[in-house]
Design a protein around this motif. Sequence first.
Motif, PDB file in Angstrom:
ATOM      1  N   ILE A 293     -30.547  21.103   9.077  1.00  0.00           N
ATOM      2  CA  ILE A 293     -30.141  21.331   7.692  1.00  0.00           C
ATOM      3  C   ILE A 293     -30.775  20.303   6.753  1.00  0.00           C
ATOM      4  CG2 ILE A 293     -27.976  22.423   8.360  1.00  0.00           C
ATOM      5  CD1 ILE A 293     -26.577  19.766   7.649  1.00  0.00           C
ATOM      6  N   GLY A 294     -31.794  19.616   7.227  1.00  0.00           N
ATOM      7  CA  GLY A 294     -32.447  18.595   6.422  1.00  0.00           C
ATOM      8  C   GLY A 294     -33.491  19.167   5.487  1.00  0.00           C
ATOM      9  N   THR A 295     -34.332  18.288   4.987  1.00  0.00           N
ATOM     10  CA  THR A 295     -35.375  18.687   4.040  1.00  0.00           C
ATOM     11  C   THR A 295     -36.747  18.832   4.686  1.00  0.00           C
ATOM     12  OG1 THR A 295     -35.712  16.349   3.485  1.00  0.00           O
ATOM     13  CG2 THR A 295     -34.173  17.609   2.109  1.00  0.00           C
ATOM     14  N   GLY A 296     -36.866  18.460   5.947  1.00  0.00           N
ATOM     15  CA  GLY A 296     -38.151  18.557   6.617  1.00  0.00           C
ATOM     16  C   GLY A 296     -37.987  18.832   8.094  1.00  0.00           C
ATOM     17  N   PRO A 297     -39.089  19.095   8.803  1.00  0.00           N
ATOM     18  CA  PRO A 297     -39.024  19.411  10.236  1.00  0.00           C
ATOM     19  C   PRO A 297     -38.827  18.154  11.064  1.00  0.00           C
ATOM     20  CG  PRO A 297     -41.298  19.326   9.515  1.00  0.00           C
ATOM     21  CD  PRO A 297     -40.467  19.128   8.274  1.00  0.00           C
ATOM     22  N   ILE A 298     -38.432  18.349  12.328  1.00  0.00           N
ATOM     23  CA  ILE A 298     -38.435  17.212  13.242  1.00  0.00           C
ATOM     24  C   ILE A 298     -39.891  16.878  13.569  1.00  0.00           C
ATOM     25  CG2 ILE A 298     -36.185  17.829  14.202  1.00  0.00           C
ATOM     26  CD1 ILE A 298     -37.611  18.884  16.675  1.00  0.00           C
ATOM     27  N   PRO A 299     -40.203  15.629  13.907  1.00  0.00           N
ATOM     28  CA  PRO A 299     -41.589  15.269  14.226  1.00  0.00           C
ATOM     29  C   PRO A 299     -42.160  16.135  15.339  1.00  0.00           C
ATOM     30  CG  PRO A 299     -40.225  13.305  13.999  1.00  0.00           C
ATOM     31  CD  PRO A 299     -39.289  14.479  13.969  1.00  0.00           C
ATOM     32  N   GLU A 300     -43.470  16.359  15.293  1.00  0.00           N
ATOM     33  CA  GLU A 300     -44.110  17.278  16.244  1.00  0.00           C
ATOM     34  C   GLU A 300     -43.888  16.881  17.691  1.00  0.00           C
ATOM     35  OE1 GLU A 300     -48.190  17.927  15.419  1.00  0.00           O
ATOM     36  OE2 GLU A 300     -47.859  18.737  13.405  1.00  0.00           O
ATOM     37  N   ALA A 301     -43.910  15.596  17.984  1.00  0.00           N
ATOM     38  CA  ALA A 301     -43.774  15.149  19.375  1.00  0.00           C
ATOM     39  C   ALA A 301     -42.344  14.751  19.715  1.00  0.00           C
ATOM     40  CB  ALA A 301     -44.716  13.983  19.633  1.00  0.00           C
ATOM     41  N   ALA A 302     -41.384  15.129  18.886  1.00  0.00           N
ATOM     42  CA  ALA A 302     -40.003  14.709  19.091  1.00  0.00           C
ATOM     43  C   ALA A 302     -39.405  15.350  20.345  1.00  0.00           C
ATOM     44  CB  ALA A 302     -39.155  15.073  17.882  1.00  0.00           C
ATOM     45  N   CYS A 303     -38.563  14.591  21.018  1.00  0.00           N
ATOM     46  CA  CYS A 303     -37.827  15.103  22.176  1.00  0.00           C
ATOM     47  C   CYS A 303     -36.405  15.418  21.727  1.00  0.00           C
ATOM     48  CB  CYS A 303     -37.826  14.079  23.301  1.00  0.00           C
ATOM     49  SG  CYS A 303     -39.455  13.783  24.019  1.00  0.00           S
ATOM     50  N   LEU A 304     -36.097  16.684  21.628  1.00  0.00           N
ATOM     51  CA  LEU A 304     -34.797  17.128  21.140  1.00  0.00           C
ATOM     52  C   LEU A 304     -33.895  17.434  22.327  1.00  0.00           C
ATOM     53  CD1 LEU A 304     -33.051  17.991  18.703  1.00  0.00           C
ATOM     54  CD2 LEU A 304     -34.029  20.278  18.951  1.00  0.00           C
ATOM     55  N   GLY A 305     -32.786  16.720  22.447  1.00  0.00           N
ATOM     56  CA  GLY A 305     -31.886  16.926  23.567  1.00  0.00           C
ATOM     57  C   GLY A 305     -30.446  16.996  23.115  1.00  0.00           C
ATOM     58  N   VAL A 306     -29.582  17.522  23.998  1.00  0.00           N
ATOM     59  CA  VAL A 306     -28.147  17.646  23.723  1.00  0.00           C
ATOM     60  C   VAL A 306     -27.379  17.118  24.922  1.00  0.00           C
ATOM     61  CG1 VAL A 306     -26.250  19.205  23.162  1.00  0.00           C
ATOM     62  CG2 VAL A 306     -28.538  19.690  22.297  1.00  0.00           C
ATOM     63  N   ALA A 307     -26.350  16.312  24.639  1.00  0.00           N
ATOM     64  CA  ALA A 307     -25.446  15.832  25.680  1.00  0.00           C
ATOM     65  C   ALA A 307     -24.133  16.600  25.589  1.00  0.00           C
ATOM     66  CB  ALA A 307     -25.197  14.339  25.517  1.00  0.00           C
ATOM     67  N   PHE A 308     -23.551  16.948  26.746  1.00  0.00           N
ATOM     68  CA  PHE A 308     -22.284  17.671  26.794  1.00  0.00           C
ATOM     69  C   PHE A 308     -21.236  16.795  27.477  1.00  0.00           C
ATOM     70  CE2 PHE A 308     -25.602  20.887  26.707  1.00  0.00           C
ATOM     71  CZ  PHE A 308     -25.131  21.786  25.762  1.00  0.00           C
ATOM     72  N   MET A 309     -20.076  16.664  26.835  1.00  0.00           N
ATOM     73  CA  MET A 309     -18.965  15.892  27.374  1.00  0.00           C
ATOM     74  C   MET A 309     -17.726  16.772  27.447  1.00  0.00           C
ATOM     75  SD  MET A 309     -21.156  13.981  25.452  1.00  0.00           S
ATOM     76  CE  MET A 309     -20.439  13.729  23.840  1.00  0.00           C
ATOM     77  N   LEU A 310     -16.848  16.458  28.395  1.00  0.00           N
ATOM     78  CA  LEU A 310     -15.609  17.209  28.559  1.00  0.00           C
ATOM     79  C   LEU A 310     -14.410  16.321  28.271  1.00  0.00           C
ATOM     80  CD1 LEU A 310     -16.383  19.274  31.782  1.00  0.00           C
ATOM     81  CD2 LEU A 310     -15.943  20.202  29.508  1.00  0.00           C
ATOM     82  N   ASP A 311     -13.477  16.847  27.480  1.00  0.00           N
ATOM     83  CA  ASP A 311     -12.190  16.196  27.218  1.00  0.00           C
ATOM     84  C   ASP A 311     -12.322  14.748  26.760  1.00  0.00           C
ATOM     85  OD1 ASP A 311     -10.689  18.470  27.802  1.00  0.00           O
ATOM     86  OD2 ASP A 311     -10.693  18.042  29.958  1.00  0.00           O
ATOM     87  N   GLY A 312     -13.216  14.530  25.809  1.00  0.00           N
ATOM     88  CA  GLY A 312     -13.287  13.230  25.159  1.00  0.00           C
ATOM     89  C   GLY A 312     -14.069  12.168  25.896  1.00  0.00           C
ATOM     90  N   GLU A 313     -14.702  12.510  27.009  1.00  0.00           N
ATOM     91  CA  GLU A 313     -15.521  11.517  27.700  1.00  0.00           C
ATOM     92  C   GLU A 313     -16.653  11.048  26.789  1.00  0.00           C
ATOM     93  OE1 GLU A 313     -16.967  13.402  31.195  1.00  0.00           O
ATOM     94  OE2 GLU A 313     -15.204  12.915  32.399  1.00  0.00           O
ATOM     95  N   PHE A 314     -17.041   9.782  26.933  1.00  0.00           N
ATOM     96  CA  PHE A 314     -18.162   9.282  26.132  1.00  0.00           C
ATOM     97  C   PHE A 314     -19.488   9.493  26.848  1.00  0.00           C
ATOM     98  CE2 PHE A 314     -21.128   5.983  24.722  1.00  0.00           C
ATOM     99  CZ  PHE A 314     -21.134   6.243  23.345  1.00  0.00           C
ATOM    100  N   GLU A 315     -19.479   9.306  28.148  1.00  0.00           N
ATOM    101  CA  GLU A 315     -20.710   9.493  28.912  1.00  0.00           C
ATOM    102  C   GLU A 315     -20.920  10.985  29.180  1.00  0.00           C
ATOM    103  OE1 GLU A 315     -23.042   7.325  29.605  1.00  0.00           O
ATOM    104  OE2 GLU A 315     -21.873   5.816  28.521  1.00  0.00           O
ATOM    105  N   PRO A 316     -22.129  11.481  28.988  1.00  0.00           N
ATOM    106  CA  PRO A 316     -22.382  12.915  29.191  1.00  0.00           C
ATOM    107  C   PRO A 316     -22.137  13.342  30.628  1.00  0.00           C
ATOM    108  CG  PRO A 316     -24.190  11.862  28.001  1.00  0.00           C
ATOM    109  CD  PRO A 316     -23.320  10.765  28.512  1.00  0.00           C
ATOM    110  N   ALA A 317     -21.489  14.492  30.786  1.00  0.00           N
ATOM    111  CA  ALA A 317     -21.347  15.107  32.098  1.00  0.00           C
ATOM    112  C   ALA A 317     -22.529  16.013  32.400  1.00  0.00           C
ATOM    113  CB  ALA A 317     -20.039  15.886  32.168  1.00  0.00           C
TER     114      ALA A 317
END
Length: 335
Positions: A199-223
């Motif tokens: 939702i920003g004003t520009g694209p992510i950098p071409e060489a960017a590494c886009l990742g997502v972390a998933f946590m369950l029930d409030g854990e801080f460290e990704p499961a």
Amino acid sequence: ANYADQLVTGFTQLPANVTCTTFETYKAYANWDQQNSFTHSEHVVAPGGVLVRADDGSVTAGVFTNYNGQILGDGDHYLIEVRSVEAIKVLQPLGADTLLTVKKNPAWPGVAVTAYDFADQPVTEVEATAKDEMVSFEYCGNYRGHDIAYYCLTKSAEPNPEAYPIPQIPELIVTDIHWQPELPCTSDRVTFAATIKNIGTGPIPEAACLGVAFMLDGEFEPAFWAEPASVSLPAGATITLQANGGRQGAHWLATEGTPVVQAWVDKTNEILEINEGNNMFSKNMPPIDEGIEIAPGVRVPKVAANLALNQPITSSGATAPAYGEQMAVDGFINT
């Protein structure tokens, strides 16, 4: 549509669940993906949207979230641009007010932008700014009580004021979390995925590494996590990333309860954003239990087994006044 009476001359299945139908003088692109956007040239087509373009560039129409590299306002925008030597007409039958950028005729020193009503009468002239060959103005559906049908861009002898440069910085948010199966039972192998929007004003950098972390029930460290992927994500675009790794594999072995799953995009802040504090999204999963078998090898949770329970309905017939809508489907077979 101008191509409605034209013969279909070709059909192509493109990557990312997009098809292209070729007519005699038009091409129609359909984005069949209901979660991910589709980028074509300088435009971003909304999930489930379409793009139609005349071969000579005289018509561009579709459902957009980014038009000519400019992110549009909230929601999808149904835009039609019709170009001729004398004028450029822009219509938005559906969509919120937004800043709109249109490529002007290179032979025009400047551009006059005029709003017209549905009787083809001019309502007001709109201020426009320019940067190189692009002209920007505010597309509003109403001006002082007058409904606006379209905006018309015509030649002006005076150059437009120069547009203030906007920094091209991405802004990543999670708009939804998905899982399969949709109604898991205990011991089912569940796979998580998250839909990301820039939702920003520009694209992510071409060489960017886009990742997502998933946590369950409030854990801080990704499961679980979707490993960083090198992707292109212009402003206004969406992409869905599926978990493909985790502390004990990429799948969660469902346990009884009502878990909450969180998705955190760019958790390590590798991508510079306008706001680094809105990258997380939470969603409640449906209640999980051992389920009941509704077909050989097919289980659903007990709560979901009665698919009509508490669902909105319309009562009809002679007994409707006596029982009403609330009692019509209450889980008891003798009602």
